[in-house]
Scaffold this active site. Structure first.
Site, PDB file in Angstrom:
ATOM      1  N   THR A 339     -32.052  44.741  36.834  1.00 17.61           N
ATOM      2  CA  THR A 339     -30.820  45.300  37.417  1.00 17.61           C
ATOM      3  C   THR A 339     -29.620  45.192  36.476  1.00 17.61           C
ATOM      4  O   THR A 339     -29.670  44.506  35.465  1.00 17.61           O
ATOM      5  CB  THR A 339     -30.479  44.589  38.746  1.00 17.61           C
ATOM      6  OG1 THR A 339     -30.539  43.180  38.520  1.00 17.61           O
ATOM      7  CG2 THR A 339     -31.463  44.970  39.828  1.00 17.61           C
ATOM      8  N   SER A 365     -21.169  42.119  37.087  1.00 14.91           N
ATOM      9  CA  SER A 365     -21.564  43.518  37.134  1.00 14.91           C
ATOM     10  C   SER A 365     -21.578  43.982  35.692  1.00 14.91           C
ATOM     11  O   SER A 365     -20.572  43.893  35.003  1.00 14.91           O
ATOM     12  CB  SER A 365     -20.560  44.339  37.933  1.00 14.91           C
ATOM     13  OG  SER A 365     -20.788  45.707  37.705  1.00 14.91           O
ATOM     14  N   ARG A 366     -22.734  44.458  35.220  1.00 16.51           N
ATOM     15  CA  ARG A 366     -22.814  44.834  33.806  1.00 16.51           C
ATOM     16  C   ARG A 366     -22.232  46.220  33.552  1.00 16.51           C
ATOM     17  O   ARG A 366     -22.328  46.753  32.461  1.00 16.51           O
ATOM     18  CB  ARG A 366     -24.257  44.732  33.309  1.00 16.51           C
ATOM     19  CG  ARG A 366     -24.777  43.329  33.440  1.00 16.51           C
ATOM     20  CD  ARG A 366     -26.033  43.067  32.654  1.00 16.51           C
ATOM     21  NE  ARG A 366     -26.513  41.727  32.992  1.00 16.51           N
ATOM     22  CZ  ARG A 366     -27.466  41.484  33.868  1.00 16.51           C
ATOM     23  NH1 ARG A 366     -28.075  42.479  34.464  1.00 16.51           N
ATOM     24  NH2 ARG A 366     -27.828  40.252  34.138  1.00 16.51           N
ATOM     25  N   VAL A 367     -21.675  46.827  34.603  1.00 15.16           N
ATOM     26  CA  VAL A 367     -20.950  48.083  34.395  1.00 15.16           C
ATOM     27  C   VAL A 367     -19.462  47.769  34.302  1.00 15.16           C
ATOM     28  O   VAL A 367     -18.712  48.389  33.573  1.00 15.16           O
ATOM     29  CB  VAL A 367     -21.255  49.074  35.540  1.00 15.16           C
ATOM     30  CG1 VAL A 367     -20.363  50.287  35.464  1.00 15.16           C
ATOM     31  CG2 VAL A 367     -22.717  49.498  35.475  1.00 15.16           C
TER      32      VAL A 367
END
Length: 501
Positions: A339, A365-367
């Site tokens: 994810t 959150s890697r976004v």
């Protein structure tokens, strides 16, 4: 006595001959050599394909899982009580398909896409295979549009974008499903299709969730795919793929979809059951060797398509249940690595009354900021650092030594941020209201408000802005940023409310 004229008889026979078409069906036929625990072994199906549907006597279907030298291992998608050794089995030439399209909205279906809500059949001609290869890199575009969850702690610190995969992970009873349900409720009027996939849960739990969604008017845009704990392992195994296929139909029409898999731990357990019964060799924690691929091929189908393909998106929120906070177990590490970030829920925080119990230190959150509107990005920046400083200082402060003014202020600020990030269940906030509340706390307007009255202050402030300064909300909604005049207006509103609080 009826007189039959010969020419009438011959004309009928001629008509019959004219309309006679040779109808021949060719299908591969095999014989059941063994059936037990929802698994059948079949001899004589040389041409069977991996994943193909087979038809057993009594309209029961099975799915080919193992292709071996002298037999085929099949999982049954229905009751095995009328199937016995020696029965003949036919191939169908089809893979497992489910009905898709707008007729699925507002319905509760099982893992095969059949309605289980008692509202009659689903009127749709379209079907899709449950398994398919995910879109490639060229077909996608970067994630830059937010999915507003309505939960302050998430939208400010771990934002989710359309097309992202964000994991919710935590022990049992820490509010994982609650976050997912609140997110669905918050999509009202956002033009988002929602799909909730319940895997291996109690039927009563699923009924409760459907009731809640109906009460909040969320079933108007939601589809529930339920494979309860009493169902066969093969049905629990295909349930998330069914939900994904239903969502992909909308995504490829250029619409936005949010899908929740609740939860993938039980999905992996169902797949382990299946694999062990099929005599596949066990690996770590007795899961089969391909359990990573099980989840990667599911979650990789979440994406935001390029504009040439309509620009639709499928956002996946899988849920994983940990045992005693052990994130390093096999399935949790697997899903974390697939994810684009995780929301980590903590039992201690939950029991201490901090709900949603999101651990700001371990959740990412890697976004990141690209999935936030400019206004939120601007004001939510300091939250993480101030909470981190608070956690660090709180550890020292408990020794009771004399603290200097600066440390006291940081502790007070951290306490108030934590207080404002608390939020009751089923009360998601629109993003413009979140921004006003977070603005008030990050700009230190709450330092002289007692901590225990912080939430009361927040609620009062949001109501006050609604009645006296509704243009603040309108400006944030329309421009998605805080310009100088909005900024001044918010400060004025907060000061005005504070003087009468």
């Amino acid at each position: 006595m009826v007189n039959l004229r010969p020419e009438e008889i011959s004309s009928v026979i001629k008509e019959q001959i004219k309309n006679y078409a040779a109808r021949m069906e060719t299908s591969d036929v095999g014989t059941v050599i063994q059936v037990a625990d929802g698994i059948a072994r079949i001899h004589g199906l040389e041409k069977a394909m991996q994943g193909e549907l087979l038809e057993f006597p009594g309209q029961v279907y099975g799915m080919v899982m193992n292709l071996e030298e002298d037999n085929v291992g099949v999982v049954l998608l229905g009751s095995q009580k009328n199937i016995s050794e020696g029965d003949t089995v036919k191939t169908t030439g089809r893979v497992v398909e489910v009905p898709v399209g707008d007729a699925m909205t507002g319905r509760v279906v099982n893992a095969l896409g059949q309605p289980i809500d008692g509202k009659g059949p689903i009127e749709t001609e379209e079907t899709r295979p449950i398994e398919r290869v995910a879109h490639g890199v060229i077909d996608r575009q970067p994630v830059d549009t937010p999915v507003q969850t309505g939960i302050k702690a998430i939208d400010s610190m771990v934002p989710i974008g359309r097309g992202q995969r964000e994991l919710i992970i935590g022990d049992r009873q820490t509010g994982k499903t609650a976050i997912a349900i609140d997110t669905i409720i918050n999509q009202k009027g956002q033009g988002m299709h929602c799909i909730y996939v319940a895997i291996g849960q109690k039927a009563s739990t699923v009924a409760g969730i459907v009731k809640t969604l109906t009460e909040y008017g969320a079933m108007d845009y939601t589809t529930v795919v339920a494979s309860t704990a009493s169902e066969l392992a093969p049905l629990q195994y295909i349930a998330p793929y069914t939900g994904c296929a239903i969502g992909e139909e909308w995504m490829e029409k250029g619409e936005d979809v949010l899908i929740i898999y609740d939860d993938l731990s039980k999905h992996a357990v169902a797949y382990r059951t299946l694999s062990l019964l099929l005599r596949r060799p066990p690996g770590r924690e007795a899961y089969p060797g391909d359990v990573f691929y099980l989840h990667s091929r599911l979650l990789e189908r979440a994406s935001r398509l390029s504009d040439e393909l309509g620009g639709g998106s499928l956002t996946a929120i899988p849920i994983i249940e940990t045992q005693a906070g052990d994130v390093s177990a096999y399935i949790p590490t697997n899903v974390i690595s697939i994810t684009d970030g995780q929301i980590y829920l903590e039992t201690e925080m939950f029991n201490a009354g901090f709900r949603p119990a999101i651990n700001a230190g371990l959740s990412v959150s890697r976004v990141g900021g690209s999935a936030q509107i400019k206004a939120m990005k601007k004001i939510a920046g300091p939250i993480r650092t101030e909470l981190a400083q608070y956690r660090e200082l709180a550890a020292f402060a408990q020794f009771g030594s004399e603290l200097d003014a600066d440390t006291k202020e940081r502790l007070a600020q951290g306490e108030r941020i934590r207080e404002i990030l608390k939020q009751p269940q089923y009360k998601p906030l629109p993003v413009e209201r979140q921004i006003v509340a977070i603005y008030a706390v990050t700009k230190k307007f709450l330092l002289d408000v007692p901590t225990e009255r912080a939430q009361e202050f927040e609620n009062g402030l949001l109501e006050f802005v609604d009645t006296k300064y509704p243009e603040i909300y309108a400006a944030i909604r329309d421009t998605k940023e805080i310009n100088t005049e909005t900024d001044a207006l918010i400060q004025k509103a907060i000061s005005e409310f504070k003087s009468q609080f």
